[in-house]
Design an enzyme around this catalytic site. Structure first.
Site, short mmCIF file in Angstrom:
data_model
loop_
_atom_site.label_atom_id
_atom_site.label_comp_id
_atom_site.label_asym_id
_atom_site.label_seq_id
_atom_site.Cartn_x
_atom_site.Cartn_y
_atom_site.Cartn_z
N SER A 1 15.46 25.26 34.59
CA SER A 1 16.28 26.78 34.21
C SER A 1 16.49 27.29 35.81
O SER A 1 16.83 28.40 35.75
CB SER A 1 16.21 27.05 33.17
OG SER A 1 16.06 26.30 32.17
N GLU B 1 28.01 28.73 33.22
CA GLU B 1 27.70 28.06 33.75
C GLU B 1 28.99 26.69 32.93
O GLU B 1 28.88 25.86 33.49
CB GLU B 1 26.32 27.46 33.61
CG GLU B 1 25.76 25.87 33.77
CD GLU B 1 24.58 26.31 33.71
OE1 GLU B 1 23.99 25.61 34.33
OE2 GLU B 1 24.03 27.19 34.08
N ASP C 1 17.93 27.80 27.96
CA ASP C 1 17.78 28.21 28.89
C ASP C 1 18.38 29.70 29.09
O ASP C 1 17.64 30.14 30.16
CB ASP C 1 18.50 27.48 30.07
CG ASP C 1 18.12 25.68 29.63
OD1 ASP C 1 17.43 25.59 29.26
OD2 ASP C 1 18.86 25.06 30.65
N HIS D 1 17.82 19.61 23.68
CA HIS D 1 19.18 18.69 23.19
C HIS D 1 19.77 19.32 21.67
O HIS D 1 20.42 18.60 21.98
CB HIS D 1 19.23 17.26 23.16
CG HIS D 1 19.03 17.31 25.25
ND1 HIS D 1 20.63 17.40 25.48
CD2 HIS D 1 18.65 16.69 26.04
CE1 HIS D 1 19.99 16.18 27.14
NE2 HIS D 1 18.86 16.20 27.25
N GLY E 1 14.25 20.91 35.92
CA GLY E 1 14.02 20.94 34.16
C GLY E 1 13.25 22.39 34.52
O GLY E 1 13.63 22.59 33.35
#
Length: 349
Positions: A113, A147, A159, A27, A111
């Protein structure tokens, strides 16, 4: 079924892109910070040919699902990522209608990607089909845009960059503000273990976009452009829960920077600290993941373990003594699954 089975002819071009696991720096990418992912062996493969009837025909071999759509249609599920990736390329060139076949062994909703691998593989394939000349960074940026616009997840760039330019043999140190990057070796004598907790999540339905908005609000209150510019002392100026979100990002950036010169043992400690921060300050973990991470952290051959990916379920990653990953996974999974877990080994294959 194969491309030939679905479309009646061989594909014109086939390209792949890997999933990724993030060792440190969760994050931080949409906060202008630092990340430290590596590519995983599992890949998503996309095969293409030009469609003759004016429609995009999109087929997933893993889901056994097909969607036939006009370019400006309303795709659902996996096809949002596929057609979205094609549509963002239309700013670069005229893209003909396409037959698109997708197959993947990147676990979905774990998780790792899977969406970025799909986006990058689609854009790579179209790029090479039409000889557009896009480089790895341009492909990653377009995949991120797909995305955002079509999947509704306001992700950072980690990612897509990891899927586009990372290596399975090294870690990718990426400055997400400048996109400066370099490949650095894993701690000598250790290897990466990735395990799926079995707890699935979908980012568009999780707290991901909420967390990003909270970080933006914290920046607004602090009068800074991104949390990369924040100091730990700034945390006390923020209300709950913004103070906790900011503390995670600030300390996570520091952990990535320290890891670059850390001993293997210290690297493991930083991974443990990162998990605690994701669980307590960012509140983005999951009870099943916490249980699996705890078992890993207690194992004698594990230096450190943490949740990986955006959170709210999915996988965890551990740094283990070289040559022990399979044994560690068997012992940990036995204990985890005896308590009702549904975990499994992902890396090494």
């Amino acid at each position: 079924m194969s491309f030939q089975d679905i479309f009646g002819h061989e594909p014109t071009i086939t390209r792949s892109a890997p999933g990724r696991v993030n060792l440190l720096g969760e994050h931080t990418d949409y906060n202008g910070g630092f990340v430290l992912p590596t590519a995983i062996p599992q890949e998503t493969t996309v095969s293409l040919s030009v469609s003759e009837d004016g429609l995009d025909h999109i087929y997933s071999a893993d889901l056994n699902e097909r969607q036939d759509l006009p370019r400006n249609g309303q795709p659902e599920g996996f096809a949002k990522y596929v057609q979205g990736s094609v549509r963002v390329l239309e700013q670069k060139a005229s893209i003909p209608p396409l037959n698109i076949h997708v197959s993947s062994n990147v676990p979905m909703g774990a998780g790792l990607s899977s969406s970025a691998a799909l986006e990058v593989a689609v854009i790579r394939a179209v790029n090479d089909l039409l000889k557009l000349g896009l480089d790895g960074v341009e492909i990653a940026l377009l995949a991120q845009k797909a995305e955002h616009r079509f999947a509704g997840v306001m992700c950072g760039i980690m990612d897509q960059m990891a899927s586009s330019v990372a290596s399975t043999r090294e870690m990718l140190l990426l400055d997400t503000l400048t996109l400066e990057r370099k490949l650095i070796p894993l701690p000598e004598g250790y290897e990466v273990l990735v395990m799926d907790s079995g707890a699935k999540r979908r980012l568009a339905e999780s707290g991901y976009n909420t967390r990003r908005a909270e970080c933006e609000k914290a920046c607004e209150l602090l009068g800074i452009a991104s949390l990369r510019d924040a100091e730990l002392s700034d945390v006390d100026r923020l209300p709950e829960p913004l103070n906790k979100r900011a503390r995670h990002v600030i300390t996570e950036n520091a952990r990535v920077q320290e890891a670059l010169t850390a001993t293997a043992e210290r690297f493991g400690e930083l991974m443990n600290q990162s998990h605690a921060s994701m669980r307590d300050d960012y509140e983005a973990s999951h009870e099943q993941v916490d249980a699996l991470v705890s078992l890993l952290q207690q194992h004698q051959d594990v230096l450190g373990a943490r949740i990986t990916g955006a959170g709210w379920g999915g996988c965890c990653v551990a740094l283990v003594k070289a040559g022990t990953a399979r044994q560690v996974s068997e012992e940990v999974l036995k204990a985890f699954n005896e308590t009702g877990g549904t975990g499994r080994l992902v890396v090494p294959q």
